[in-house]
Enzyme design. Structure first.
Site, PDB file in Angstrom:
ATOM      1  N   SER A 465     -40.965 160.415  41.841  1.00 25.27           N
ATOM      2  CA  SER A 465     -40.572 160.851  43.012  1.00 25.27           C
ATOM      3  C   SER A 465     -40.649 160.105  43.980  1.00 25.27           C
ATOM      4  CB  SER A 465     -41.380 162.402  43.145  1.00 25.27           C
ATOM      5  OG  SER A 465     -40.809 163.033  43.962  1.00 25.27           O
ATOM      6  N   ASP A 552     -32.835 168.056  37.293  1.00 24.94           N
ATOM      7  CA  ASP A 552     -33.717 167.731  38.559  1.00 24.94           C
ATOM      8  C   ASP A 552     -32.961 168.095  39.731  1.00 24.94           C
ATOM      9  OD1 ASP A 552     -35.497 166.860  40.563  1.00 24.94           O
ATOM     10  OD2 ASP A 552     -35.910 164.934  39.883  1.00 24.94           O
ATOM     11  N   HIS A 584     -37.657 167.540  37.479  1.00 22.13           N
ATOM     12  CA  HIS A 584     -38.519 166.645  38.459  1.00 22.13           C
ATOM     13  C   HIS A 584     -39.729 166.221  37.488  1.00 22.13           C
ATOM     14  CE1 HIS A 584     -38.655 164.536  41.984  1.00 22.13           C
ATOM     15  NE2 HIS A 584     -39.753 165.149  42.277  1.00 22.13           N
TER      16      HIS A 584
END
Length: 636
Positions: A465, A552, A584
């Site tokens: 991320s 995602d 994600h």
């Protein structure tokens, strides 16, 4: 002689048991355990755990979290499809039977907003069915699934309810990044009550009401740097300080089970600790601290508060669950999450605070390999946390143990914008993505080199991320610093990141814009473009591995694909892994294991550490698609 190689499956496969929860009456215990290789909920009588039986039948992503309803026999959990984060709320009976979807609406994200001991047959749900941007409140009858609208959401970030499951306060995000608490205005709507400026909004928030709904408990950084704990009289607005710390923001609160008054709070700078506010809980904190079980937290409590489940872990001991009897002052081990790691050569973690070049304290964590005992500089991995509004902590860290076991020093940095360390620190990250936030990482790497910890010619960067973004920034801004990088679900273009955030993030959009730059202004667009590693792709000079979930909703797969395309256009080698059934991050253990197998061997190839061989069946069991750069990976 180097430590024995710890199998990846022991680190990243399913836990044996996890997430222990007591039923409200204390008669039963529930936990997560693999069934046919997938995490499901198991239930057993507390006095006959050997009689456990599985009550859910998930065969895809597994159940990750669950809770008991106050009716004493219903278990609530959430599940999405392929990582799309459109979570549905399910209920299953502890006696068995099929799970029921309480929110059976396509393309809708739902969550449990509240349960109550006063109203045991219903729960409060938040559902964005009417408007994908905002969640309305519904009352759901557990037995039938019947939904009743309680409160339509006119544009709020959320609500705070009382024990009658009625919304008493609302939270609204301002367009400038501020935050407001509102209260009902005599049936005419909602009126502003408490306002947090943009500088305080990330470190201040309402926590909960007391049982009488007359007092609001608040985490508040107004007029101070570290967020403190306050009580506010709802009728008069009178405010009283309960607790403060000069170490860090006030964290988790342990409340009285009947009145909801705070009894203790946590604070975390380098290490996590509980501080008692009331003698009723001080003996419990002292008892658990003296047991030598590591850092602990309460997982669940019976309705009479006589029994707790406690989860505990340390840097060299993965999570274990205990049953704590408050009256008898006894502690009973229930299970280890990863018993395969008992006796494994896990390495200690060292907290260290490093000064940034402009004088900020960077709380960092270092795990050194066994080979570091020779006192020579080691190959090192800079492991960057996501968020960025989160933090690294002391304790068991599977990634640190994995990398240290493979022969690398591992360093994690709470860079500016990390949370829990005061508002000045978190706000110092505004407009500093790809600049001073990256400088902080560089300063920590320089420290490790100066200390003789890291071999400056063998340093890698990796993360997920925001950590993936930091990897791309590190490789493009400092092209000779790292020998390779691993980016997992990291954004490459901040303009497209903001343009494609999920609709239900609308209330948080202003905070994102405040931190990154405003795409509605020319100045903001210039800033976003300047800080996007996509536009510096031609500077990348070292091997890169990108891994992405196809579904995602936060960092769309286009973020990975446009970076891959830019590198290919410049004839710069890149390897790209795509998981069609993930979002994600990687929830299915088969996918997590295949990713770590590829990443481990990629690091070994470029950084020189050890690696467990990649087995063909390890890859075929997952949904992995190697979209680009298979020749860069040398896989079976």
């Amino acid at each position: 002689m180097p430590d024995r190689l710890i199998p990846r499956a022991h680190l990243f496969g399913n836990p044996t048991k996890a997430g222990t929860r007591l039923s409200p009456d204390g008669r039963r215990l529930a936990w997560l355990q693999p069934d046919a290789g997938v995490l499901n909920i198991f239930v057993a009588p507390l006095d006959r755990l050997e009689d456990a039986r599985v009550v859910t039948n998930d065969r895809k992503r597994g159940v990750r979290n669950f809770s008991w309803a106050y009716d004493g026999h219903s278990l609530l959990y959430m599940q999405d499809e392929g990582g799309d984060e459109n979570f549905h709320v399910y209920v299953v009976d502890a006696e068995g039977g099929p799970a029921r979807d309480l929110t059976p609406f396509e393309g809708v994200a739902a969550r449990v907003s509240g349960t109550s001991r006063k109203i045991r047959d219903r729960i409060l749900l938040s559902i964005n069915r009417r408007d994908k941007r905002f969640h309305d409140l519904y009352s759901a009858i557990i037995a039938t699934g019947e939904l009743t609208l309680v409160q339509e959401n006119p544009g709020f970030a959320g609500f705070i309810h009382d024990d009658d499951l009625a919304p008493r306060l609302a939270i609204r995000s301002g367009k400038d990044g501020s935050s407001e608490i509102l209260r009902p205005d005599g049936g005419r709507g909602w009126t502003q009550w408490i306002t947090f400026s943009p500088e305080d909004a990330r470190t201040s928030s309402p926590l909960h009401l007391d049982a009488a709904a007359k007092t609001l408990f608040l985490r508040d950084s107004r007029g101070r740097d570290k967020a403190a704990l306050f009580r506010v009289d709802v009728a008069s607005g009178e405010t009283k300080l309960i607790a403060e710390s000069d170490k860090a923001d006030i964290g988790h609160i342990i409340g009285d089970h009947d009145s909801y008054e705070p009894l203790a709070y946590s604070v975390e700078r380098e290490r996590f600790e509980y501080v008692a506010l009331d003698d009723r809980i001080k003996a419990d904190i002292d008892f658990l601290n003296a047991r030598g079980i590591g850092d602990w937290s309460i997982g669940s409590r019976t309705e009479d508060d006589s029994l707790w489940t406690v989860s505990a872990q340390s840097d060299t001991s993965p999570s274990a669950s205990y049953l704590y009897d408050r009256r008898a002052k006894s502690l009973r081990l229930l299970h280890h999450a990863r018993p395969q790691l008992i006796g494994a050569p896990l390495r200690p973690m060292r907290p260290v605070t490093i000064k940034s070049r402009d004088g900020l304290d960077l709380v960092c964590y270092l795990t050194s390999p066994q080979t570091a005992e020779a006192k020579a500089p080691q190959p090192m991995v800079l492991y960057v946390h996501g968020g960025p509004w989160s933090r690294d902590s002391f304790g068991y860290n599977a990634a640190h143990q994995w990398l240290a076991n493979r022969g690398y020093a591992v360093l994690s940095v709470n860079f500016r914008a990390s949370t829990g360390l005061g508002k000045a620190f978190v706000n110092a990250g505004d407009h500093e993505w790809g600049r001073r936030m990256d400088d902080d990482l560089n300063d920590a790497v320089d420290w490790a080199i100066r200390q003789g910890i890291a071999d400056m010619s063998r340093i890698a960067i990796m993360g997920g991320s925001y950590g993936g973004y930091a990897t791309l920034v590190g490789l493009t801004r400092n092209p000779q610093r790292y020998v390779c990088g691993v980016d997992v679900v990291g954004p490459s273009n901040l303009e497209t990141l903001i343009a494609t955030i999920p609709p239900y993030w609308e209330s948080a959009r202003a905070q994102l814009v405040k931190a990154l730059g405003d795409p509605a202004t020319e100045e903001g667009r210039v800033l976003l473009r300047e800080r996007s590693p996509l536009h510096s792709a031609d500077r990348l000079a070292k091997p890169l591995l990108i891994a992405q979930g196809a579904n995602d909703p936060r960092v769309k797969k286009a973020e990975a694909e446009q970076m891959v395309a830019a590198l290919e256009a410049k004839k710069i080698p890149v390897a790209y892994l795509l998981y069609p059934d993930e979002g994600h991050g990687f929830a299915r253990p088969e996918n997590a294991l295949s990713y770590h197998a590829v990443a481990e061997n990629f690091l070994a190839r470029h950084l020189g550490g050890r690696a467990e061989p990649v087995r063909a069946e390890e890859l075929s069991a997952s949904s992995l698609k190697i979209e680009k750069g298979a020749s860069e990976l040398a896989l079976p």
